[in-house]
Each structure stands twice: as structure tokens, then as C-alpha cells.
Design a protein around this motif. Structure first.
Motif, short mmCIF file in Angstrom:
data_model
loop_
_atom_site.label_atom_id
_atom_site.label_comp_id
_atom_site.label_asym_id
_atom_site.label_seq_id
_atom_site.Cartn_x
_atom_site.Cartn_y
_atom_site.Cartn_z
N GLN B 6 29.05 -51.37 8.51
CA GLN B 6 29.99 -50.35 8.99
C GLN B 6 29.35 -48.97 8.88
N ASP B 7 29.75 -48.07 9.77
CA ASP B 7 29.35 -46.67 9.64
C ASP B 7 29.99 -46.11 8.36
N PRO B 8 29.23 -45.36 7.57
CA PRO B 8 29.79 -44.85 6.30
C PRO B 8 30.96 -43.89 6.48
N ARG B 19 37.82 -45.27 16.79
CA ARG B 19 37.41 -46.67 16.67
C ARG B 19 36.44 -46.80 15.52
N ILE B 20 36.72 -47.74 14.64
CA ILE B 20 35.85 -48.05 13.50
C ILE B 20 35.26 -49.42 13.75
N THR B 21 33.93 -49.53 13.67
CA THR B 21 33.29 -50.78 14.01
C THR B 21 32.67 -51.49 12.81
N CYS B 22 32.44 -52.78 13.02
CA CYS B 22 31.90 -53.66 11.99
C CYS B 22 31.01 -54.67 12.70
N GLN B 23 29.75 -54.74 12.29
CA GLN B 23 28.80 -55.62 12.96
C GLN B 23 28.26 -56.67 12.00
N GLY B 24 28.12 -57.89 12.52
CA GLY B 24 27.53 -58.95 11.71
C GLY B 24 27.54 -60.27 12.46
N THR B 69 30.45 -57.80 17.09
CA THR B 69 31.09 -56.55 16.68
C THR B 69 32.61 -56.65 16.72
N ALA B 70 33.22 -56.29 15.60
CA ALA B 70 34.67 -56.17 15.53
C ALA B 70 35.03 -54.70 15.43
N GLY B 102 32.39 -55.66 4.61
CA GLY B 102 31.53 -54.57 5.04
C GLY B 102 31.50 -53.49 3.97
N GLY B 103 30.59 -52.56 4.15
CA GLY B 103 30.41 -51.51 3.15
C GLY B 103 31.48 -50.44 3.15
N GLY B 104 32.33 -50.44 4.17
CA GLY B 104 33.43 -49.48 4.22
C GLY B 104 33.12 -48.26 5.06
N THR B 105 34.15 -47.71 5.68
CA THR B 105 34.08 -46.49 6.48
C THR B 105 35.11 -45.50 5.98
N LYS B 106 34.65 -44.30 5.63
CA LYS B 106 35.59 -43.26 5.19
C LYS B 106 36.07 -42.51 6.42
N LEU B 107 37.36 -42.59 6.69
CA LEU B 107 37.95 -41.91 7.84
C LEU B 107 38.56 -40.58 7.41
N THR B 108 38.11 -39.51 8.07
CA THR B 108 38.67 -38.18 7.84
C THR B 108 39.47 -37.78 9.06
N VAL B 109 40.70 -37.35 8.86
CA VAL B 109 41.56 -36.87 9.94
C VAL B 109 41.57 -35.34 9.89
N LEU B 110 41.04 -34.73 10.93
CA LEU B 110 40.86 -33.27 10.95
C LEU B 110 42.09 -32.54 11.48
#
Lengths: 117, 110
Positions: B6-8, B19-24, B69-70, B102-110
Motif C-alpha cells: 500500500q502507499d504509505p 482511491r486507496i490501493t493494495c497490490q499483491g 490490485t484491490a 498490507g502496510g497501511g495507508t494514512k489518509l489525510t482529509v484536507l
């Protein structure tokens, strides 16, 4: 309501073992597999293993093979996770989580295990 | 064992779509589940299976999958969606009873 209630925080010395419990209520205990997942401080989720409360069969992540044991007591609807030969890197929050097969739909509140000399 | 990537970190403007993605490799065989985790709280399941939401999860959360990819899509992100998001699936590389995150994605809402 469906609930998983875990045992309280633990402080252990390196080399010791810890046994965390997870008591289920509000559903048929033997109908859902249970996962154990841990999270080190500031880190992501790490899958440790799974137990079938019905028959007691288990499967563990390779990383924990030989150090982790998952058991269950159907009379009290409780699953247990015991981790041995603790080291500082095992300091984490440990979660149990129920699965109906697709995803982990109910989680315990987490148990903090601190390994320190 | 399989790995899920996952993108960090990802950011999104309030009300926009992210969209948050996960590959494997395991995602070619198994659906991903997605979890939202806020600081100091246990994870919460938001998507499982092909595109299923547990009761109580807003319909702005949706899931999809293609190849290895999910994706988790939040349509009209809200401030309360700011959290860490993790994907999870069965491990297809060895013991299929095993799972992986997955390693996780931190989502920031601006």
C-alpha cells in the motif's frame, strides 16, 4: 450484542511467556473462526494466526511458528493466545478478531503487552 | 508468504473522491478486506468480499479489484474519514489458511 472482551494489560520480562484471553459473547462461539493480530507501537497490523473454535485446529504465521499457541475453551467461549520467549520486539497491542469468512467483522478492544527488563 | 503493498500516505480534499490501493499476488485469487483504524482504537471492517459493506458503514465507501490490485474508494470524503486504512487477504503463496495485511495507508482529509 456481539462482543469480544480481552484480558488486561501485561508487563513481562524478556524470555517470559504471556497468555492473552478473548471471551466471546452474543453469538454462537463455534460458528466463527478467530484471528489474532498484533500492532507494535507506531506500526501496522500484523497477522499472527487463526483458530477454529469448533475443532481447535490452528494455523500460524511462519514468523511465529514455534513461539505461539492458540487454544480455545468452548465451555466459556474463550480463545487464548500464548506467546513464549518474549523479546522487546513483541511489545505491541494484541487483538482477537472474529471472521465469518470474508473479513474480520468484530474485534476485541486490544491487550497491551509490554516486554521490558 | 505473500505480501500486500500500500502507499504509505494519501491526501484528499474535503468532499472529493479518493482511491486507496493494495497490490499483491494473492489478490489474483482472493478478495481483499479493508479496515479503518483511528488513533487509539481497534480496526473497523469497512469493505469485504467483492464489494460488501458491513452494517453501519456509509455507502461512500466502496471496493473493487482488478488483477493483482484491490482498491478502496471513498466518494465524497468527510473529515471523520481521516484514519489509517489496511487491506487484508488470504495468503496464496503457501498455506491458504494464512492471511496477510498490507502496510497501511494514512489518509489525510484536507
Amino acid at each position: 450484542q456481539v462482543q469480544l472482551v480481552q484480558s488486561g494489560a501485561e508487563v513481562k520480562k524478556p524470555g517470559a511467556s504471556v497468555k492473552v484471553s478473548c471471551k466471546a459473547s452474543g453469538y454462537t462461539f463455534t460458528s466463527y473462526y478467530m484471528h489474532w493480530v498484533r500492532q507494535a507501537p507506531g506500526q501496522g497490523l500484523e497477522w499472527m494466526g487463526i483458530i477454529n473454535p469448533s475443532g481447535g485446529s490452528t494455523s500460524y504465521a511462519q514468523k511465529f511458528q514455534g513461539r505461539v499457541t492458540m487454544t480455545r475453551d468452548t465451555s466459556t467461549s474463550t480463545v487464548y493466545m500464548e506467546l513464549s520467549s518474549l523479546r522487546s520486539e513483541d511489545t505491541a497491542v494484541y487483538y482477537c478478531a472474529r471472521t465469518p469468512g470474508g473479513g474480520m467483522d468484530v474485534w476485541g478492544q486490544g491487550t497491551t503487552v509490554t516486554v521490558s527488563s | 508468504s505473500s505480501e500486500l503493498t500500500q502507499d504509505p500516505a494519501v491526501s484528499v480534499a474535503l468532499g472529493q473522491t479518493v482511491r486507496i490501493t493494495c497490490q499483491g499476488d494473492s489478490l489474483r485469487s482472493y478478495y481483499a478486506s479493508w479496515y479503518q483504524q483511528k488513533p487509539g482504537q481497534a480496526p473497523v471492517l469497512v469493505i469485504y468480499g467483492k464489494n460488501n459493506r458491513p452494517s453501519g458503514i456509509p455507502d461512500r465507501f466502496s471496493g473493487s479489484s482488478s488483477g493483482n490490485t484491490a482498491s478502496l474508494t471513498i466518494t465524497g470524503a468527510q473529515a471523520e474519514d481521516e484514519a489509517d486504512y489496511y487491506c487484508n487477504s488470504r495468503d496464496s503463496s503457501g498455506n491458504h489458511r494464512n492471511w496477510v495485511f498490507g502496510g497501511g495507508t494514512k489518509l489525510t482529509v484536507l
